[in-house]
Design a protein around this motif. Sequence first.
Motif, PDB file in Angstrom:
ATOM      1  N   MET A   1      -6.859   2.620  -9.579  1.00 14.83           N
ATOM      2  CA  MET A   1      -5.892   2.227 -10.537  1.00 14.83           C
ATOM      3  C   MET A   1      -4.548   2.649  -9.929  1.00 14.83           C
ATOM      4  O   MET A   1      -3.832   2.061 -10.336  1.00 14.83           O
ATOM      5  CB  MET A   1      -6.344   3.503 -11.654  1.00 14.83           C
ATOM      6  CG  MET A   1      -5.664   3.235 -12.845  1.00 14.83           C
ATOM      7  SD  MET A   1      -5.882   4.350 -14.178  1.00 14.83           S
ATOM      8  CE  MET A   1      -4.558   4.206 -14.984  1.00 14.83           C
ATOM      9  N   ASN A   2      -4.494   3.794  -9.184  1.00 15.54           N
ATOM     10  CA  ASN A   2      -3.047   3.941  -8.655  1.00 15.54           C
ATOM     11  C   ASN A   2      -2.837   3.620  -7.459  1.00 15.54           C
ATOM     12  O   ASN A   2      -2.034   4.243  -6.662  1.00 15.54           O
ATOM     13  CB  ASN A   2      -2.750   5.460  -8.837  1.00 15.54           C
ATOM     14  CG  ASN A   2      -3.974   6.278  -7.918  1.00 15.54           C
ATOM     15  OD1 ASN A   2      -4.909   5.573  -7.284  1.00 15.54           O
ATOM     16  ND2 ASN A   2      -3.589   7.338  -7.774  1.00 15.54           N
ATOM     17  N   PHE A   3      -3.220   2.329  -6.989  1.00 12.86           N
ATOM     18  CA  PHE A   3      -3.149   1.692  -5.987  1.00 12.86           C
ATOM     19  C   PHE A   3      -1.375   1.620  -5.735  1.00 12.86           C
ATOM     20  O   PHE A   3      -0.651   1.304  -6.444  1.00 12.86           O
ATOM     21  CB  PHE A   3      -3.462   0.222  -5.739  1.00 12.86           C
ATOM     22  CG  PHE A   3      -3.023  -0.328  -4.441  1.00 12.86           C
ATOM     23  CD1 PHE A   3      -3.624  -0.182  -3.183  1.00 12.86           C
ATOM     24  CD2 PHE A   3      -1.995  -1.517  -4.658  1.00 12.86           C
ATOM     25  CE1 PHE A   3      -3.127  -0.947  -2.081  1.00 12.86           C
ATOM     26  CE2 PHE A   3      -1.524  -2.266  -3.607  1.00 12.86           C
ATOM     27  CZ  PHE A   3      -1.960  -1.757  -2.450  1.00 12.86           C
ATOM     28  N   ASN A   4      -1.125   2.066  -4.478  1.00  8.43           N
ATOM     29  CA  ASN A   4       0.385   2.060  -4.048  1.00  8.43           C
ATOM     30  C   ASN A   4       0.605   1.590  -2.599  1.00  8.43           C
ATOM     31  O   ASN A   4      -0.045   2.328  -1.582  1.00  8.43           O
ATOM     32  CB  ASN A   4       0.895   3.379  -4.353  1.00  8.43           C
ATOM     33  CG  ASN A   4       2.333   3.587  -3.844  1.00  8.43           C
ATOM     34  OD1 ASN A   4       2.983   2.811  -3.137  1.00  8.43           O
ATOM     35  ND2 ASN A   4       3.021   4.672  -3.946  1.00  8.43           N
ATOM     36  N   PRO A   5       1.415   0.488  -2.448  1.00  7.83           N
ATOM     37  CA  PRO A   5       1.122   0.028  -1.189  1.00  7.83           C
ATOM     38  C   PRO A   5       1.807   0.846   0.104  1.00  7.83           C
ATOM     39  O   PRO A   5       1.741   0.703   1.090  1.00  7.83           O
ATOM     40  CB  PRO A   5       1.918  -1.250  -1.251  1.00  7.83           C
ATOM     41  CG  PRO A   5       2.757  -1.223  -2.409  1.00  7.83           C
ATOM     42  CD  PRO A   5       2.007  -0.314  -3.296  1.00  7.83           C
ATOM     43  N   PHE A   6       2.493   1.821  -0.547  1.00  4.17           N
ATOM     44  CA  PHE A   6       3.256   2.778   0.391  1.00  4.17           C
ATOM     45  C   PHE A   6       2.478   4.245   0.619  1.00  4.17           C
ATOM     46  O   PHE A   6       2.684   4.864   1.471  1.00  4.17           O
ATOM     47  CB  PHE A   6       4.497   3.357  -0.179  1.00  4.17           C
ATOM     48  CG  PHE A   6       5.464   2.113  -0.282  1.00  4.17           C
ATOM     49  CD1 PHE A   6       6.289   1.573   0.876  1.00  4.17           C
ATOM     50  CD2 PHE A   6       5.666   1.459  -1.544  1.00  4.17           C
ATOM     51  CE1 PHE A   6       6.842   0.361   0.681  1.00  4.17           C
ATOM     52  CE2 PHE A   6       6.790   0.418  -1.650  1.00  4.17           C
ATOM     53  CZ  PHE A   6       7.222  -0.092  -0.512  1.00  4.17           C
TER      54      PHE A   6
ATOM     55  N   LEU B   1       6.378  -6.879   2.556  1.00  2.00           N
ATOM     56  CA  LEU B   1       6.017  -6.758   1.054  1.00  2.00           C
ATOM     57  C   LEU B   1       7.127  -7.556   0.290  1.00  2.00           C
ATOM     58  O   LEU B   1       6.908  -8.264  -0.758  1.00  2.00           O
ATOM     59  CB  LEU B   1       6.281  -5.302   0.552  1.00  2.00           C
ATOM     60  CG  LEU B   1       5.768  -4.878  -0.732  1.00  2.00           C
ATOM     61  CD1 LEU B   1       4.188  -5.313  -0.693  1.00  2.00           C
ATOM     62  CD2 LEU B   1       6.050  -3.198  -1.020  1.00  2.00           C
TER      63      LEU B   1
ATOM     64  N   THR C   1       8.576  -8.274 -10.286  1.00  2.00           N
ATOM     65  CA  THR C   1       8.581  -7.636 -11.641  1.00  2.00           C
ATOM     66  C   THR C   1       8.813  -8.397 -12.774  1.00  2.00           C
ATOM     67  O   THR C   1       8.201  -8.457 -13.811  1.00  2.00           O
ATOM     68  CB  THR C   1       9.131  -6.406 -11.772  1.00  2.00           C
ATOM     69  OG1 THR C   1       8.865  -5.565 -10.486  1.00  2.00           O
ATOM     70  CG2 THR C   1       8.780  -5.335 -12.769  1.00  2.00           C
TER      71      THR C   1
ATOM     72  N   MET D   1       6.288 -11.293 -13.224  1.00  2.94           N
ATOM     73  CA  MET D   1       4.947 -10.946 -13.768  1.00  2.94           C
ATOM     74  C   MET D   1       5.012 -10.746 -15.264  1.00  2.94           C
ATOM     75  O   MET D   1       3.849 -11.063 -16.071  1.00  2.94           O
ATOM     76  CB  MET D   1       4.477  -9.950 -13.117  1.00  2.94           C
ATOM     77  CG  MET D   1       4.868  -8.453 -13.552  1.00  2.94           C
ATOM     78  SD  MET D   1       4.128  -7.185 -12.223  1.00  2.94           S
ATOM     79  CE  MET D   1       4.713  -5.767 -13.126  1.00  2.94           C
ATOM     80  N   ASP D   2       6.246 -10.361 -15.947  1.00  7.98           N
ATOM     81  CA  ASP D   2       6.329 -10.296 -17.202  1.00  7.98           C
ATOM     82  C   ASP D   2       6.428 -11.625 -18.051  1.00  7.98           C
ATOM     83  O   ASP D   2       5.861 -11.895 -18.821  1.00  7.98           O
ATOM     84  CB  ASP D   2       7.541  -9.473 -17.720  1.00  7.98           C
ATOM     85  CG  ASP D   2       7.102  -7.973 -17.590  1.00  7.98           C
ATOM     86  OD1 ASP D   2       6.090  -7.549 -17.404  1.00  7.98           O
ATOM     87  OD2 ASP D   2       8.284  -7.088 -17.692  1.00  7.98           O
TER      88      ASP D   2
END
Lengths: 421, 365
Positions: B132-137, B235, B318, B321-322
């Motif tokens: 759930m909390n995937f973070n590319p960094f 990214l 961002t 995607m909205d």
Amino acid sequence: MAIEFEAPKPIVQQQYVIKTVAENMMRPVSRYYDEHEHEIPWDYIEFMHTAMKASGAGSLAPKEDKKKEADPNKPKRPPIGYQMLAHMLEMLAWGDVGMYLITPGGGLGAAAVEAAGTPEQKKKFLARFAGEKPTFAAMCMTEPQAGSDTSAIRARAVLDEETNEWVINGEKIFVTAGDKSLTEYEQTGRGFIVVWATIDPEAGKAGMRAFVVEAGTPGVKITKLEHKLGIRVSDTAAISLQDVRVPFENILGSPTVERSTKGFKGAMSTFNATRPLVAATGIGVARAALEFLKEKAAEQGVEIRYGLPRNQLTNLEREIIDMEIMLRSAWLMVIKAVWAADNRQPNALVASMSKVKAGDVVTKITQRVVELLGPLGYSREFLAEKWFRDAKITDIYEGTGQINRLVVARQILGYGRKELS
Amino acid sequence: MYSFLPTEEQQMLIDAVRRFAESDVRPVARDMEEAAEMSADLVEKGWELGVLQASIPEDFGGFGDYSAMTGVLAAEELGWGDLATAMAVMTPNLFVLPIYLGGTEEQKAKFIPEVIEAEWRPFTGALLEYRMNFNPFELQTTAVREGDAYVLNGEKAFVPYGKGAEALVVYAALDGETQAFIVPGDAEGLSVGEEREKLMGINALPMYRVRLENVRVPLENRIGGEEGFDFKTALAHSYVGLAALAVGVARASFEYATEYAKQREAFGVKIAQKQAIAFMLAEMNTEIEASRLLAWEAAWMLDAGKEEAFKQAYLAFTGAMDMVMMVTDRGVQILGGYGYIREYPAEMWMRNGRGFATFSGMAIV
């Protein structure tokens, strides 16, 4: 050609100057004039007049590019008049949008002459803005019963063939800078108003024309100055016209009524130039508010973690990022619309879309900023609450958000008034 | 200078991709989605348009100059055709572009031409992890240096063409920094889940979970070599690619809803003649244009090497995607009941649209 987003150098240089004006001439008195409605900021007005005269820009209305001797060795530079204006207005509005609205130089009145006038008319009516004293002009469109529905305009112009004069009768309201355009203050030069009236009530929109009415013309009277939610330093006048006589040549556009609405549409195309400019002013206000919020958030040690998946952002980060997206994309639509205007490309769709978008986002942004700042937002010690009140007008004047949605929808669908009203 | 006109070459490419999307992709997209099968011929045909190849200089087997802007323009058209097909055609980008953008000259020469000069083959990339909390960094997949090799451990999710991949760019945390490693498909310790990922949308695209257990790659397989590479750049290029695809998906949904609203009658008029519908369409078009311009500006900034490019690309992504969710939702709403049934395409665009928030690193231009 290639897609590019680099602001041209002259614009960057101009921005630097305008920002200084905004910071030093506008922001320090912004609150005072909000709380002293109908007082006139002569210092600002005289400063702007002197500055614009010195820079050779008598009017804020964009000029036709002067035909210079073409130098075949130099690549031809594309025109950037409207782009420059959009940047300038955005920055002035960032300073104070109400004060921008009473910048001398003719405003929408001069813009109408610029857009629809003959070369003679332009020479006659626009020269004054480069004169000794700051001079104003205003646009009179709205009537008590005719707002967005301009075809409901009742003001009437009749040609008196004996004297070759137009005789105008009607009531106009919500005239921005109407007072400064008509009242002969000792500090101002002689201004004018551009009055919309019908020359043939049977013809509907096809009969609608605009007339230049000079200050001091008998029969023109200011009947009221409005008290408003925001942009209080900008006067909003109600004007009555009773048997006002103007010379025949003061009509903008054709004096005869054709069957088509070409004349009207031609004049309405002014909006394709002015709507993105109005959008730009709203964006300036919203940028001021958003920058203030970010400044205060930074003081609280809030760092915006750009790049983090959104489900891991704090609410404040998320709000700020959303607002930056809204503001930037609205601004890019403005830029595209004015770029198209400069390059004589059809821009009716993007011009109206930029206004739809800006009207939405600047009200949302300023409303949210007041909320997110807590007591600092609602307090009159800071300007956030004022920006919230000022921004709202963006979604109303120069075509409400709803009218612009109609304009956009008709173009998308290929519909006219008959199919979609 | 501001300008909103693509170059002539770009316009020709846009036209070619649009023709492909319209004539080849659209007629089969729904069937592929239902069958959960991507047509290899279609992908090859899309690959032969040469969008990626035109972005790689001759030295490395391509025939053009790199431009994120060109990639964005082409991606919108591909996304308009079908998102799954677009991502399939663009899968080799996931391998080639991180190397091109961040690799050493040796790496570019060694790895790019074999992909570029041949027919479409499954070269891919793996960033996403299943949590759930995937973070590319802050990746849970790790890379540790051991002597003359990096040792990779972890699990990657939603890897397009993970099964049968010839090679992958795998992202892993090296001393807490996200770095990328070139991993051959047959590397020891690399295993691919038997079952395909089961997702809400883009079902035609074959995606797999990929496990790395003590996978050893030589030092020269770290993108950028000893110095490594700037992950943020890769990214950012992914953000603009995804944003452009989202614009394409939204435009597809918007155009369909517009045509439908002009045909469908209710209460004696076309429903497009009702402000309730017409205003929705006006707002959809406005938001699409807003997102497109953000993506364009970010791509331009990337190409021009502007400092604020990363932030701008993130904002573009961002926002997109909205936007795509708002537009595709309305695309369903305007069709009413027909929007909800699978005979019509609107619901597919809505499912696909919802994916963009999740598709971290799954497309890049």
